[in-house]
Design an enzyme around this catalytic site. Structure first.
Site, PDB file in Angstrom:
ATOM      1  N   ASP A 259       0.863  -1.176   0.000  1.00  0.00           N
ATOM      2  CA  ASP A 259       0.000   0.000   0.000  1.00  0.00           C
ATOM      3  C   ASP A 259       0.907   1.236   0.000  1.00  0.00           C
ATOM      4  O   ASP A 259       2.136   1.128   0.112  1.00  0.00           O
ATOM      5  CB  ASP A 259      -0.985  -0.009   1.179  1.00  0.00           C
ATOM      6  CG  ASP A 259      -2.202   0.871   0.886  1.00  0.00           C
ATOM      7  OD1 ASP A 259      -2.157   1.676  -0.061  1.00  0.00           O
ATOM      8  OD2 ASP A 259      -3.219   0.765   1.607  1.00  0.00           O
TER       9      ASP A 259
HETATM   10  C1  BGC Z   1      -5.065   3.230   0.059  1.00  0.00           C
HETATM   11  C2  BGC Z   1      -5.236   2.207  -1.038  1.00  0.00           C
HETATM   12  C3  BGC Z   1      -5.141   2.881  -2.383  1.00  0.00           C
HETATM   13  C4  BGC Z   1      -3.800   3.561  -2.473  1.00  0.00           C
HETATM   14  C5  BGC Z   1      -3.544   4.209  -3.819  1.00  0.00           C
HETATM   15  C6  BGC Z   1      -3.836   4.094  -0.142  1.00  0.00           C
HETATM   16  O1  BGC Z   1      -3.832   5.180   0.724  1.00  0.00           O
HETATM   17  O2  BGC Z   1      -4.998   2.582   1.299  1.00  0.00           O
HETATM   18  O3  BGC Z   1      -6.477   1.568  -0.883  1.00  0.00           O
HETATM   19  O4  BGC Z   1      -5.325   1.943  -3.401  1.00  0.00           O
HETATM   20  O5  BGC Z   1      -3.727   4.559  -1.466  1.00  0.00           O
HETATM   21  O6  BGC Z   1      -4.288   5.334  -3.997  1.00  0.00           O
END
Ligand code: BGC
Length: 738
Positions: A259
């Site tokens: 993530d």
């Molecule tokens: C989130 C993810 C997301 C990623 C990209 C993160 O802050 O937890 O779910 O896909 O950002 O935007």
């Protein structure tokens, strides 16, 4: 399973052989945006992926840069396309309320086609974190609290995004899916975003992992590791989850992306001393690509040189990434046709489907005296509340590519559909859902007084749910409860159309409402979908994918709980003044609340009624590897056609480890005309009866099982059957070394 044809494997190996160390490390790096710096990194082969670059011109430019690098490997371009792209569908929790795999698949396919026309190859969805606490803001992005329903819908979304056949992935309208957040993110203590998740291996295997396994079985090509720790080990450095289970037990061949910054955040978690430590732990645990933070890029050369990380681990990560790129057909077609978006975006068919899914997502929770559908005589309607005409709020959380101007609001739809035949008294009362300014109250009360029925459009604005938007107080924000009080005081029947990214406990209002429609955040076609339901052109068919609490103090709350040694008893909380201290009759629960939720999991009303009868089980006794069919007759006992969501629940009342009081094992939608009956049959096999025993082996234990065919998790008609035998039957090859 992701395509791993001989041809793809051969191409991966041939390419890997030609790649320098720098080329390889570049593949593990995901950058954000198409800044000049990122274009430069792409030209030098230092990026395997970018996220948040959208639009044919920008994505084609990025691809061109990457292809000019020495190894000439296309980028995989990622984007959060969570519930639609430009045509916005209901938030995932609302889609879960359809209980329809078909709806979820179709919505995902449309999202994929629109996103692909903007040069997106990969989306970070579906999210299948089991959510048992609606304080957690990301419950809105989840598929609810039930592993069986979440897994079914997640698999459907994977099929919608990627296609049903592994070869479909290379089609121009398909994109790669990403099952997230692996794993346990929804178990954040207290519903507090990013908080610790303390999960036993049994709960991990019974509750949190199954939806991911369903997505992997449906062919999901990528997974995202989560921000949270799982019982002391961050998910992004979690060898057990990523290697033992995902790769070892499930045979996953795609790649795992971290993530956003979750690799470097292992330093904050306190399990890594520095970036080098974080890079080593994440890569060796099985995180192949690093999103945004740059521990891999900065540290892997040195870690390889010192032997702290072996080339074999890097090669394997690159192999997994290339496999997905080949399966996506990126080497054949890295670019997107610049003219395509105009033909695809907001296509009339997409909007029609968005309307249908929105209407099927709405859950009718209360309908006193049949206030809905609106009677032909109810000609004067008051339209009150701050969300009657707030287009941006209906997009919901995580709708980056949706535009407010494309949303048809409830007020716009009411005007279009009923403007000529009805008198609409429009007085929002509050300009904004979080406003405390009561200046508009008098006009709203006046409109209510003039009306036959009051339609109150209220709830949470979109920004109050989603990532980092946990809430401790879950009522209506701003002065909405005060407005509702004043409108209710007119004595006119009030229908609350509630928008929110989560269930909102309304203990002081629910009993006074004539009607309550849970409308979540429904997307582009919010208004038309709601008007169909309000007028009865369509009958509500949504069911709650989460338990609805009476108050925040009950959280976490979920139906598939354990019985405990002192289960709830009627009257357990009654302690009249003067009651002596006496530990007799003590039971689980609270003194000041009934043990039940406001509305159980699976609940939802229709414009008709149904009866359940004649439960039959065949055979009544059988071996663990037999199948058992459970059937019942469902009859529409009301006066309108309606769709019932018939649910099958199971309980193993005596086992070597405690089992939930009920678990969903199947459901079927049945549409019946007034007076019509249908026999519904479910088939249970060993996989449905199995659980993880004390040694964590997946077994079916002999003995009696209870089943319910039910309209929700709290009711139903019950039966029992017997699994004969004297020893547990293992389902998977058993690891006796445990
Ligand atoms: C989130 C993810 C997301 C990623 C990209 C993160 O802050 O937890 O779910 O896909 O950002 O935007």
């Amino acid at each position: 399973m992701i395509a791993c044809s001989r041809e793809i494997e051969a191409r991966v190996e041939a390419l890997l052989d030609r790649m320098s160390l720098a080329d390889k490390l570049g593949q593990l790096n995901q950058g954000h945006g198409d800044s000049p710096e990122n274009l430069e990194l792409a030209v030098r082969g230092k990026l395997g992926s970018v996220l948040n670059v959208v639009g044919a011109k920008s994505t084609n430019a990025m691809q061109k840069a990457a292809l000019s690098a020495p190894a000439g490997i296309p980028l995989i371009i990622g984007r959060d396309v969570i519930h639609g792209f430009r045509t916005v569908f209901p938030i995932p929790l609302a889609q879960a309320a359809t209980w329809s795999a078909e709806a979820a698949e179709e919505a995902a396919a449309i999202a994929a086609a629109e996103a692909a026309s903007f040069g997106v190859n990969w989306t970070f969805t579906p999210m299948m974190d089991i959510a048992r606490d609606c304080r957690w803001g990301r419950i809105a992005e989840s598929l609810g609290e039930d592993p069986c329903l979440a897994g079914e819908l997640a698999a459907a979304m994977v099929r919608g995004l990627q296609g049903r056949d592994p070869d479909d992935l290379a089609a121009p309208e398909r994109i790669a899916a990403c099952a997230k957040h692996f794993v346990g993110y929804g178990a954040a203590e207290g519903g507090r975003e990013y908080n610790t998740a303390e999960i036993s291996e049994r709960n991990l295997r019974e509750v949190y992992l199954p939806p991911f396994q369903a997505a992997v079985d449906a062919g999901c090509t990528t997974l995202m590791s989560a921000f949270n720790e799982i019982s002391g080990v961050p998910a992004t450095g979690n060898t057990f989850a990523l290697n033992t289970v995902l790769r070892g037990e499930w045979g996953f061949l795609g790649f795992v992306v971290s993530d956003w910054g979750s690799v470097v955040e292992m330093i904050q978690h306190g399990t890594c001393a520095d970036e080098a430590d974080a890079a080593r732990k994440a890569l060796c645990a099985g995180v192949d690509m690093e999103m945004v933070s740059q521990c891999y890029e900065h540290e892997l050369p040195q870690l390889l040189a010192s032997g702290a990380v072996s080339m074999r681990v890097v090669d394997e990560a690159v192999r997994r990434i290339l496999r997905v790129k080949f399966a996506l057909g990126l080497f054949e077609q890295p670019y997107v046709d610049e003219g395509r978006a105009a033909q695809v975006i907001l296509h009339a068919d997409h909007r029609a489907k968005a309307r249908e899914v929105a209407a099927s997502s709405v859950v009718l929770l209360r309908n006193e005296g049949g206030v809905l559908p609106l009677a032909p005589s109810a000609k004067r309607l008051a339209v009150v509340g701050p969300l009657a005409d707030a287009p941006a709020e209906h997009l919901g959380c995580w709708a980056f590519d949706g535009q407010a101007e494309d949303v048809v609001t409830p007020l716009a739809a009411l005007r279009a559909e009923l403007g000529a035949s009805h008198e609409l008294g429009v007085a929002p009362g509050l300009d904004d859902p979080r406003s405390q300014d009561q200046a508009g109250f008098a006009a709203a009360v006046e409109a209510a007084e003039q009306a036959d029925v009051v339609l109150f459009f209220g709830g949470e604005p979109a920004i109050l749910s989603g990532e980092a938007h946990s809430r401790a107080f879950l009522g209506l924000p701003g002065a909405q409860e005060a407005l509702l009080d004043q409108v209710l005081a007119t004595g006119k029947p009030v229908v609350l159309v509630l928008f929110a990214g989560r269930p909102l406990p309304l203990p002081h209002h629910i009993d006074r409402l004539a009607g309550l429609l849970m409308a979540w955040h429904l997307g582009s076609e919010t208004g038309p979908a709601l008007v169909e339901l309000l007028t009865g052109t369509r009958s509500p068919s949504g069911r709650l994918p989460v338990t609805w609490p009476r108050t925040v103090g009950q959280l976490p709350l979920y139906y598939n709980t354990k019985h405990t040694g002192r289960p709830p008893l009627p009257g357990c909380g009654d302690i009249p003044v003067g009651t002596p201290l006496d530990p007799v009759g003590f039971c689980t629960g609270y003194l000041d609340l009934p043990p039940t939720p406001q509305f159980p999991f699976g609940f939802g009303l229709t414009y008709t009624s149904f009866s359940y009868a004649d439960l039959a089980i065949n055979p009544a006794e059988g071996a663990a590897n037999d199948t058992f069919s459970i059937s019942a007759t469902i009859t529409n006992t009301g006066e309108r056609t309606g769709t019932e969501q018939v649910q099958l629940y199971l309980r193993d009342p005596v086992a070597t480890v405690t089992r939930p009081v009920r678990e969903l094992r199947g459901h079927q939608a049945v549409k019946l005309a007034p007076g019509e009956s249908r026999r519904i049959t479910f088939v249970l096999s060993a996989a449905d009866l199995a659980f993880h025993d004390e040694q964590m082996r997946r077994v079916v234990e002999p003995g009696e099982f209870q089943v319910w065919i039910a309209p929700d998790a709290a009711r139903g008609i019950e039966g029992r059957f017997l699994v004969t035998g004297t020893a547990p039957m293992p389902l998977d090859p058993i690891d006796f070394t445990r």
